[in-house]
Design a protein around this motif. Structure first.
Motif, PDB file in Angstrom:
ATOM      1  N   GLY A   1       4.611 -67.010 -41.310  1.00 59.99           N
ATOM      2  CA  GLY A   1       3.394 -67.213 -42.097  1.00 59.99           C
ATOM      3  C   GLY A   1       2.658 -65.913 -42.370  1.00 59.99           C
ATOM      4  O   GLY A   1       2.165 -65.685 -43.478  1.00 59.99           O
ATOM      5  N   MET A   2       2.582 -65.045 -41.358  1.00 59.49           N
ATOM      6  CA  MET A   2       1.902 -63.755 -41.548  1.00 59.49           C
ATOM      7  C   MET A   2       2.636 -62.885 -42.556  1.00 59.49           C
ATOM      8  O   MET A   2       2.024 -62.253 -43.420  1.00 59.49           O
ATOM      9  N   VAL A   3       3.955 -62.841 -42.457  1.00 58.97           N
ATOM     10  CA  VAL A   3       4.750 -62.029 -43.375  1.00 58.97           C
ATOM     11  C   VAL A   3       4.636 -62.576 -44.797  1.00 58.97           C
ATOM     12  O   VAL A   3       4.442 -61.816 -45.748  1.00 58.97           O
ATOM     13  N   ALA A   4       4.732 -63.892 -44.947  1.00 57.40           N
ATOM     14  CA  ALA A   4       4.612 -64.499 -46.276  1.00 57.40           C
ATOM     15  C   ALA A   4       3.231 -64.253 -46.872  1.00 57.40           C
ATOM     16  O   ALA A   4       3.105 -63.907 -48.058  1.00 57.40           O
ATOM     17  N   SER A   5       2.199 -64.405 -46.070  1.00 55.42           N
ATOM     18  CA  SER A   5       0.834 -64.182 -46.539  1.00 55.42           C
ATOM     19  C   SER A   5       0.616 -62.734 -46.972  1.00 55.42           C
ATOM     20  O   SER A   5       0.002 -62.465 -48.008  1.00 55.42           O
ATOM     21  N   THR A   6       1.137 -61.800 -46.189  1.00 58.59           N
ATOM     22  CA  THR A   6       1.012 -60.387 -46.542  1.00 58.59           C
ATOM     23  C   THR A   6       1.756 -60.093 -47.845  1.00 58.59           C
ATOM     24  O   THR A   6       1.246 -59.374 -48.705  1.00 58.59           O
ATOM     25  N   GLY A   7       2.942 -60.664 -47.998  1.00 63.35           N
ATOM     26  CA  GLY A   7       3.700 -60.469 -49.231  1.00 63.35           C
ATOM     27  C   GLY A   7       2.988 -61.017 -50.453  1.00 63.35           C
ATOM     28  O   GLY A   7       2.960 -60.382 -51.506  1.00 63.35           O
ATOM     29  N   VAL A   8       2.383 -62.186 -50.319  1.00 68.09           N
ATOM     30  CA  VAL A   8       1.646 -62.783 -51.444  1.00 68.09           C
ATOM     31  C   VAL A   8       0.432 -61.924 -51.784  1.00 68.09           C
ATOM     32  O   VAL A   8       0.131 -61.703 -52.959  1.00 68.09           O
TER      33      VAL A   8
ATOM     34  N   ALA B   1      19.661 -69.319 -35.433  1.00 69.97           N
ATOM     35  CA  ALA B   1      18.749 -69.074 -36.558  1.00 69.97           C
ATOM     36  C   ALA B   1      17.317 -69.364 -36.122  1.00 69.97           C
ATOM     37  O   ALA B   1      16.711 -70.339 -36.538  1.00 69.97           O
ATOM     38  N   PRO B   2      16.770 -68.491 -35.278  1.00 64.38           N
ATOM     39  CA  PRO B   2      15.418 -68.762 -34.785  1.00 64.38           C
ATOM     40  C   PRO B   2      14.369 -68.541 -35.872  1.00 64.38           C
ATOM     41  O   PRO B   2      14.578 -67.777 -36.813  1.00 64.38           O
ATOM     42  N   ALA B   3      13.277 -69.225 -35.749  1.00 65.03           N
ATOM     43  CA  ALA B   3      12.148 -69.040 -36.653  1.00 65.03           C
ATOM     44  C   ALA B   3      10.871 -69.214 -35.860  1.00 65.03           C
ATOM     45  O   ALA B   3      10.751 -70.133 -35.059  1.00 65.03           O
ATOM     46  N   VAL B   4       9.957 -68.307 -36.059  1.00 62.28           N
ATOM     47  CA  VAL B   4       8.643 -68.409 -35.432  1.00 62.28           C
ATOM     48  C   VAL B   4       7.658 -68.594 -36.578  1.00 62.28           C
ATOM     49  O   VAL B   4       7.414 -67.679 -37.365  1.00 62.28           O
ATOM     50  N   VAL B   5       7.120 -69.788 -36.676  1.00 64.35           N
ATOM     51  CA  VAL B   5       6.302 -70.163 -37.822  1.00 64.35           C
ATOM     52  C   VAL B   5       5.112 -69.230 -38.005  1.00 64.35           C
ATOM     53  O   VAL B   5       4.814 -68.816 -39.133  1.00 64.35           O
TER      54      VAL B   5
ATOM     55  N   TYR C   1      14.104 -64.231 -29.974  1.00 63.53           N
ATOM     56  CA  TYR C   1      12.728 -64.668 -29.850  1.00 63.53           C
ATOM     57  C   TYR C   1      12.439 -65.254 -28.463  1.00 63.53           C
ATOM     58  O   TYR C   1      11.375 -65.047 -27.921  1.00 63.53           O
ATOM     59  N   ILE C   2      13.379 -66.009 -27.945  1.00 62.94           N
ATOM     60  CA  ILE C   2      13.185 -66.664 -26.653  1.00 62.94           C
ATOM     61  C   ILE C   2      14.216 -66.095 -25.679  1.00 62.94           C
ATOM     62  O   ILE C   2      15.416 -66.246 -25.899  1.00 62.94           O
ATOM     63  N   PRO C   3      13.786 -65.429 -24.601  1.00 62.04           N
ATOM     64  CA  PRO C   3      14.734 -64.839 -23.664  1.00 62.04           C
ATOM     65  C   PRO C   3      15.654 -65.887 -23.049  1.00 62.04           C
ATOM     66  O   PRO C   3      15.233 -66.988 -22.700  1.00 62.04           O
ATOM     67  N   ASN C   4      16.932 -65.535 -22.924  1.00 66.46           N
ATOM     68  CA  ASN C   4      17.954 -66.366 -22.291  1.00 66.46           C
ATOM     69  C   ASN C   4      18.217 -67.695 -22.997  1.00 66.46           C
ATOM     70  O   ASN C   4      18.712 -68.627 -22.379  1.00 66.46           O
ATOM     71  N   VAL C   5      17.858 -67.811 -24.259  1.00 63.97           N
ATOM     72  CA  VAL C   5      18.135 -69.020 -25.040  1.00 63.97           C
ATOM     73  C   VAL C   5      18.935 -68.597 -26.264  1.00 63.97           C
ATOM     74  O   VAL C   5      18.524 -67.716 -27.008  1.00 63.97           O
ATOM     75  N   ARG C   6      20.076 -69.232 -26.445  1.00 68.29           N
ATOM     76  CA  ARG C   6      20.903 -68.906 -27.609  1.00 68.29           C
ATOM     77  C   ARG C   6      20.491 -69.777 -28.784  1.00 68.29           C
ATOM     78  O   ARG C   6      20.673 -70.993 -28.769  1.00 68.29           O
TER      79      ARG C   6
END
Length: 89
Positions: A17-24, A9-13, A1-6
Motif C-alpha cells: 500500500g505504501m509503495v502504491a500510494s507513493t507511486g500514485v 509469493a509473500p505479500a505484506v499489504v 518476510y517471515i523468518p523460517n516460513v517458506r
C-alpha cells in the motif's frame, strides 16, 4: 518476510500500500501538476525513511531526454521490438 516460513509469493499489504500510494503521488505530480518537489523517491521501509533522488536528465539520454523515448509510447522504435509497419516479415 517471515523468518523460517517458506512462502513462494509473500505479500505484506501495508508495504504494498505504501509503495502504491507513493507511486500514485509521483504520477500525479508528473501528470496533473500535484505540487510535489520530488518525482523520483526511494522508500526505505525498514529505516522508516523516504528521500528524493537527485538526478538531472542528460540531453542525449535515450530514456530521460526530450529527444529520446520519453512520452512516445509505441511510436518510439525499440531495438528488440520488430515494428511490422517498417519491417514487414
Amino acid at each position: 518476510y517471515i523468518p523460517n516460513v517458506r512462502e513462494p509469493a509473500p505479500a505484506v499489504v501495508s508495504i504494498n500500500g505504501m509503495v502504491a500510494s507513493t507511486g500514485v503521488t509521483m504520477m500525479l505530480s508528473a501528470v496533473a501538476g500535484l505540487p510535489v518537489a520530488a518525482r523520483h523517491q526511494i522508500l526505505r521501509i525498514e529505516q522508516g525513511s523516504m528521500r528524493p533522488v537527485a538526478a538531472a536528465a542528460h540531453p542525449e539520454c535515450v530514456v530521460c531526454s526530450t529527444a529520446g523515448c520519453l512520452g512516445r509510447g509505441d511510436t518510439w522504435p525499440v531495438g528488440w521490438r520488430r515494428d511490422e509497419r517498417t519491417h514487414p516479415t
